[in-house]
Enzyme design. Structure first.
Site, PDB file in Angstrom:
ATOM      1  CB  ALA A 116      -0.797  -0.243   1.076  1.00  0.00           C
ATOM      2  CB  SER A 135       6.911   0.866  -1.163  1.00  0.00           C
ATOM      3  OG  SER A 135       7.060  -0.280  -0.330  1.00  0.00           O
ATOM      4  N   GLY A 136       6.121  -0.361  -3.830  1.00  0.00           N
ATOM      5  CA  GLY A 136       6.164  -1.720  -4.506  1.00  0.00           C
ATOM      6  C   GLY A 136       7.891  -1.952  -4.609  1.00  0.00           C
ATOM      7  CG  HIS A 195      -4.764 -11.236  -0.734  1.00  0.00           C
ATOM      8  ND1 HIS A 195      -5.357 -11.650   0.274  1.00  0.00           N
ATOM      9  CD2 HIS A 195      -4.460  -9.816  -0.743  1.00  0.00           C
ATOM     10  CE1 HIS A 195      -5.749 -10.735   1.091  1.00  0.00           C
ATOM     11  NE2 HIS A 195      -4.904  -9.663   0.562  1.00  0.00           N
ATOM     12  CG  ASP A 196      -0.258  -8.189   0.050  1.00  0.00           C
ATOM     13  OD1 ASP A 196      -1.416  -8.593   0.453  1.00  0.00           O
ATOM     14  OD2 ASP A 196       0.010  -6.987   0.034  1.00  0.00           O
ATOM     15  CB  THR A 243       0.095  -1.346   5.477  1.00  0.00           C
ATOM     16  OG1 THR A 243       1.066  -0.765   5.037  1.00  0.00           O
ATOM     17  CG2 THR A 243      -0.992  -0.291   5.782  1.00  0.00           C
ATOM     18  CG  ASN A 285      -8.287  -7.968   7.433  1.00  0.00           C
ATOM     19  OD1 ASN A 285      -7.039  -7.839   6.529  1.00  0.00           O
ATOM     20  ND2 ASN A 285      -8.925  -8.812   6.919  1.00  0.00           N
ATOM     21  N   GLY A 323       7.085  -7.546   7.479  1.00  0.00           N
ATOM     22  CA  GLY A 323       7.927  -6.172   7.970  1.00  0.00           C
ATOM     23  C   GLY A 323       8.002  -6.139   9.369  1.00  0.00           C
TER      24      GLY A 323
END
Length: 482
Positions: A15, A17-18, A236-237, A259, A296, A402
């Site tokens: 959301a 960065s790529g 979907h990541d 995120t 979530n 992350g």
């Protein structure tokens, strides 16, 4: 590169960065390196919040150029958002951002036709105001949707631009709230009752299916030599990240951190009970017939927004300041929709503490500690609730993504859950992406074998719980009493 080892390009879009990662996979090795990273900056225009999808595609092309010759390409991204194409296959405007305000109040209109209980029993997807189903309902009267001949979810849209071929990858499709998790195909009854045309969607694809080859124009722009296949992955990541959880056996919970925090279990069948719906658990589809049963949680978005408000201070400094701040002094509900929109996050966290009668954090360290304690508490509740609702006990919690770099959050999660935490696979989504490609090309085994390979090759850190269960129960009671 040694014999038997092949490189694969994983396009992993988050959301904020790529990146394009290159994974070199062999029979007993997997190594990941970053070829290119680029920002993902949403744009607020007069009609609302939009994704700059052309900039993202440009970043993908730059990344493939930097990656060099690869055996395959796979794309994963965030869920629910989509682009609309006209009859000529041209994009009808920038995709709407899931944080756009257009879905406010839409869920109640949907539930007037399909009650929330029936919707959950049919699709197993938790309520979130930005689910694709609600976005399509909000867009029903728009000219753009009336002109649309095709809807492609974000990774499928980029795959189409790379290859010219259209498909809808299943793990991401399951987040639309239009898939039946028992049959793993469209929920035709729900779509019909709500007037949603499932003909807008391209045919379903499974992770590992071929998704075309790079177009000649793409080869020319990236300098690659064709043919270069594109492989459908868990697009979907979170599906790719869960595939990269370095677990053995079935008695584990996972938390995919970034995120968002996605906390839950991997199951063989969905949990569609009313109690599960009331607890706001979702049943998203994973690899090899699995179900990602999870909740979530707002995740590190809370801290990211605070960092933005504080002019991007060093994260290490913030964590050191948080480490010396009083523990569990104030906590907030990390799943509260009040924190969904961007802007003024430190003030909003302080206001939530004030409204619940708790001490108001004021310094950066105190606010950061409040956020991390609150996330750990949300992880605790999600892991405990998932075990109870699915009747599926666990012995260990795996953290990937992350958040593995945040040792304080990992330790607090172990403390809160009362279970050992194993942190590893920082680039979990990219690893899962790469391994599905490698498996499709004969260089990796089944899901269990992929995880054994990760356990052998990825650095893992173990955090033992510290005995302060009573303090976490008391903090949980404070939130429940709001």
């Amino acid at each position: 590169m040694s014999a038997g080892v092949k490189p694969y390009a994983a396009v992993d879009l988050g959301a904020s960065s790529g990146r394009v990662m290159v994974g070199s996979v062999g029979p007993d090795s997997v190594e990941l390196s970053e070829a290119h990273r680029f920002p993902n900056r949403p744009v607020r225009v007069p009609e609302g919040l939009r994704w700059d999808v052309l900039a993202l595609y440009g970043g993908v092309l730059d990344g493939l150029r930097a990656a060099g010759q690869v055996a395959s390409v796979g794309i994963d991204s965030w869920a629910v958002d989509y682009g609309l194409l006209d009859a000529d296959g041209a994009l009808l405007g920038n995709p709407v951002h899931y944080r756009d305000a257009r879905t406010e109040g839409v869920a109640e209109k949907v539930w007037a036709t399909v009650p929330a209980e029936e919707l959950y029993a049919a699709t197993g997807i938790q309520y979130a105001p930005f689910n694709t189903l609600y976005q399509l309902t909000a867009a029903r009267a728009s000219k753009q949707l009336s002109y649309a001949q095709r809807l492609l979810l974000i990774p499928d849209l980029l795959t189409y631009w790379l290859t010219g071929e259209q498909g809808t990858e299943l793990t991401n499709a399951s987040t639309t709230q239009l898939i039946d998790p028992r049959t793993r195909t469209w929920s035709y009854g729900v779509a019909e009752r709500l007037g949603i045309d499932l003909g807008l969607f391209a045919p379903l694809r499974q992770p590992g299916d071929p998704a075309g080859v790079l177009r000649p124009e793409v080869l020319e722009e990236t300098g690659l030599t064709g043919p270069v296949p594109v492989t459908a992955v868990g697009s979907h990541d979170t599906a790719s990240a869960v595939a990269a959880v370095p677990a053995a056996g079935e008695r584990f919970a996972y938390i995919c951190t970034g995120t968002w925090s996605l906390a839950g279990l991997e199951l063989t069948a969905p949990v569609l009970s009313e109690e599960s719906r009331a607890a706001n658990f979702t049943n998203e589809l994973g690899l090899d017939g699995t179900v990602r049963y999870l909740r979530n949680i707002m995740g590190l978005w809370l801290l990211q927004e605070c960092q933005r408000a504080w002019d991007e201070p060093d994260l290490g400094l913030l964590l050191r300041e948080a480490g010396t701040a009083p523990a569990l002094r104030s906590v907030v509900d990390a799943g509260d929709e009040a924190f969904l929109v961007p802007g003024r996050m430190p003030e909003r966290i302080a206001a939530a503490c004030r409204a619940s009668g708790q001490p108001v954090p004021s310094s950066r360290g105190e606010i950061t500690r409040c956020i991390l304690d609150s996330l750990a508490l949300a992880h605790r509740r999600a892991v405990a609730d998932a075990q109870r609702l699915a009747d599926h006990p666990v012995d260990v919690v795996y953290i990937v993504g992350g958040g593995t770099r945040n040792a304080l959050l990992c330790q607090l999660t172990a403390d809160a859950c009362g279970l050992p935490v194993v942190a590893g696979a920082t680039e979990a989504a990219a690893l899962g992406n790469v391994l599905v490609q490698a498996r499709a090309h004969g260089l990796a085994g089944d899901l269990a074998a992929m995880r054994r390979l990760l356990t052998r090759t990825q650095p893992l850190t173990r955090y033992a719980p510290r005995g302060d269960e009573a303090r976490w129960r008391a903090a949980e009671a404070r939130l429940a009493a709001r």
